[in-house]
Design an enzyme around this catalytic site. Sequence first.
Site, PDB file in Angstrom:
ATOM      1  N   GLY A  43       0.835  -1.196   0.000  1.00  0.00           N
ATOM      2  CA  GLY A  43       0.000   0.000   0.000  1.00  0.00           C
ATOM      3  C   GLY A  43       0.876   1.256   0.000  1.00  0.00           C
ATOM      4  O   GLY A  43       1.439   1.592  -1.027  1.00  0.00           O
ATOM      5  N   SER A 115       6.432  -4.527  -2.063  1.00  0.00           N
ATOM      6  CA  SER A 115       6.158  -3.131  -2.362  1.00  0.00           C
ATOM      7  C   SER A 115       6.323  -2.285  -1.101  1.00  0.00           C
ATOM      8  O   SER A 115       7.391  -2.306  -0.492  1.00  0.00           O
ATOM      9  CB  SER A 115       4.761  -3.015  -2.991  1.00  0.00           C
ATOM     10  OG  SER A 115       4.584  -1.770  -3.600  1.00  0.00           O
ATOM     11  N   TRP A 116       5.292  -1.534  -0.675  1.00  0.00           N
ATOM     12  CA  TRP A 116       5.413  -0.798   0.585  1.00  0.00           C
ATOM     13  C   TRP A 116       5.778  -1.741   1.732  1.00  0.00           C
ATOM     14  O   TRP A 116       6.491  -1.366   2.664  1.00  0.00           O
ATOM     15  CB  TRP A 116       4.105  -0.068   0.908  1.00  0.00           C
ATOM     16  CG  TRP A 116       3.966   0.260   2.371  1.00  0.00           C
ATOM     17  CD1 TRP A 116       3.176  -0.367   3.279  1.00  0.00           C
ATOM     18  CD2 TRP A 116       4.674   1.286   3.093  1.00  0.00           C
ATOM     19  NE1 TRP A 116       3.333   0.198   4.526  1.00  0.00           N
ATOM     20  CE2 TRP A 116       4.251   1.210   4.445  1.00  0.00           C
ATOM     21  CE3 TRP A 116       5.620   2.245   2.741  1.00  0.00           C
ATOM     22  CZ2 TRP A 116       4.726   2.072   5.432  1.00  0.00           C
ATOM     23  CZ3 TRP A 116       6.103   3.096   3.719  1.00  0.00           C
ATOM     24  CH2 TRP A 116       5.665   3.007   5.054  1.00  0.00           C
ATOM     25  N   ASP A 272       9.224  -3.636 -13.778  1.00  0.00           N
ATOM     26  CA  ASP A 272       8.426  -2.937 -12.766  1.00  0.00           C
ATOM     27  C   ASP A 272       8.620  -1.431 -12.920  1.00  0.00           C
ATOM     28  O   ASP A 272       9.637  -0.879 -12.520  1.00  0.00           O
ATOM     29  CB  ASP A 272       8.859  -3.391 -11.372  1.00  0.00           C
ATOM     30  CG  ASP A 272       7.944  -2.890 -10.277  1.00  0.00           C
ATOM     31  OD1 ASP A 272       7.175  -1.943 -10.533  1.00  0.00           O
ATOM     32  OD2 ASP A 272       8.010  -3.440  -9.161  1.00  0.00           O
ATOM     33  N   HIS A 300       5.740  -5.501 -11.509  1.00  0.00           N
ATOM     34  CA  HIS A 300       5.453  -5.364 -10.083  1.00  0.00           C
ATOM     35  C   HIS A 300       4.715  -6.580  -9.543  1.00  0.00           C
ATOM     36  O   HIS A 300       4.974  -7.019  -8.419  1.00  0.00           O
ATOM     37  CB  HIS A 300       4.603  -4.100  -9.879  1.00  0.00           C
ATOM     38  CG  HIS A 300       4.551  -3.616  -8.469  1.00  0.00           C
ATOM     39  ND1 HIS A 300       5.641  -3.061  -7.832  1.00  0.00           N
ATOM     40  CD2 HIS A 300       3.530  -3.588  -7.567  1.00  0.00           C
ATOM     41  CE1 HIS A 300       5.299  -2.699  -6.598  1.00  0.00           C
ATOM     42  NE2 HIS A 300       4.027  -3.018  -6.417  1.00  0.00           N
TER      43      HIS A 300
END
Length: 320
Positions: A43, A115-116, A272, A300
């Site tokens: 996120g 990711s985050w 990505d 990604h």
Amino acid sequence: MPELYPPIEPYDRGVLDVGEGNLLYWETCGNPDGKPAVMVHGGPGQGCAPNMRRMFDPSRYRAVLFDQRGCGRSRPHASDPGTSLEHNTTDHLAADMERLREHLGIERWLVTGGSWGTTLGLVYAERYPHRVSEIMLSAISTTRRSEIEWLYRGAGRFFPEEWERFSAVAAGAAGSGGDVVAAYARLMEDPDPAVRNRAAAAWYRWEEVVLSLEPNAKPLPHSGPVDDYVLAFVRICAHYYSHAGFLEDGAVIRDAGRLADIPGVLIHGRLDLSCPATTAWELARAWPGAELLIDDHSGHRGNDLKRTWTLETLATFASR
């Protein structure tokens, strides 16, 4: 094709009071006596999903999933404009992870995320290295200002018509000084729900646009009503990224030496566009002993090769 493990339900779940009125949802699945592992979702603001449980061999792992402050099943929910984000920062989230570990009686656990989730997982590991047994991360991001600038401005070079659409919504926010991310953060705090909905829809579309060239890209969402998931996700994202992740710029890579004694595997897709491979490369160089695996044919999101790497890495770590 490599298959994830079959769907599984948690054997335990609950909510943990982490302070400032926040109740953190958590769940555990797999083997109660297995190797502890914690999944750190992305996120920020996406929440954990049932498929995340399926990465872990249920006979070997005690997998812990949780929803970060303000999203998923944690409360209060950021989709409610009355929910304050004052106490929703990276420092708070890292402390929440440590409080959850203590609550569950876990001595050390494997940290994984994407990711985050890589940023938060790394921040946690650098602050509590003695509590981390191994690390496996994918879609590498460290939330430097340059990474945020690339994602919400630089990538527009590939999608000029969509960038114009995305930035036009930001132009309606006063006091942002041309900072698109700060503008969206302001819009998501607007008292008018129509303003918040329009901003959330535009931001969410941009997130998908940046991933739209990938082999397994989803259809772009149409403008229209957004649900509570999107409202919370966008509000939390804009909150964090307008504050550079509440991190000293470059600190995550700078402090990677603290992870020298922790086995680590980094998995990344060369295509990505949202998280260019340079970040994964720089992190691997700064982290003594880390292994970097780059798939030339994915972006990604996951694919068969990255799924294979993920399952093989977790199988290897389960044997340690």
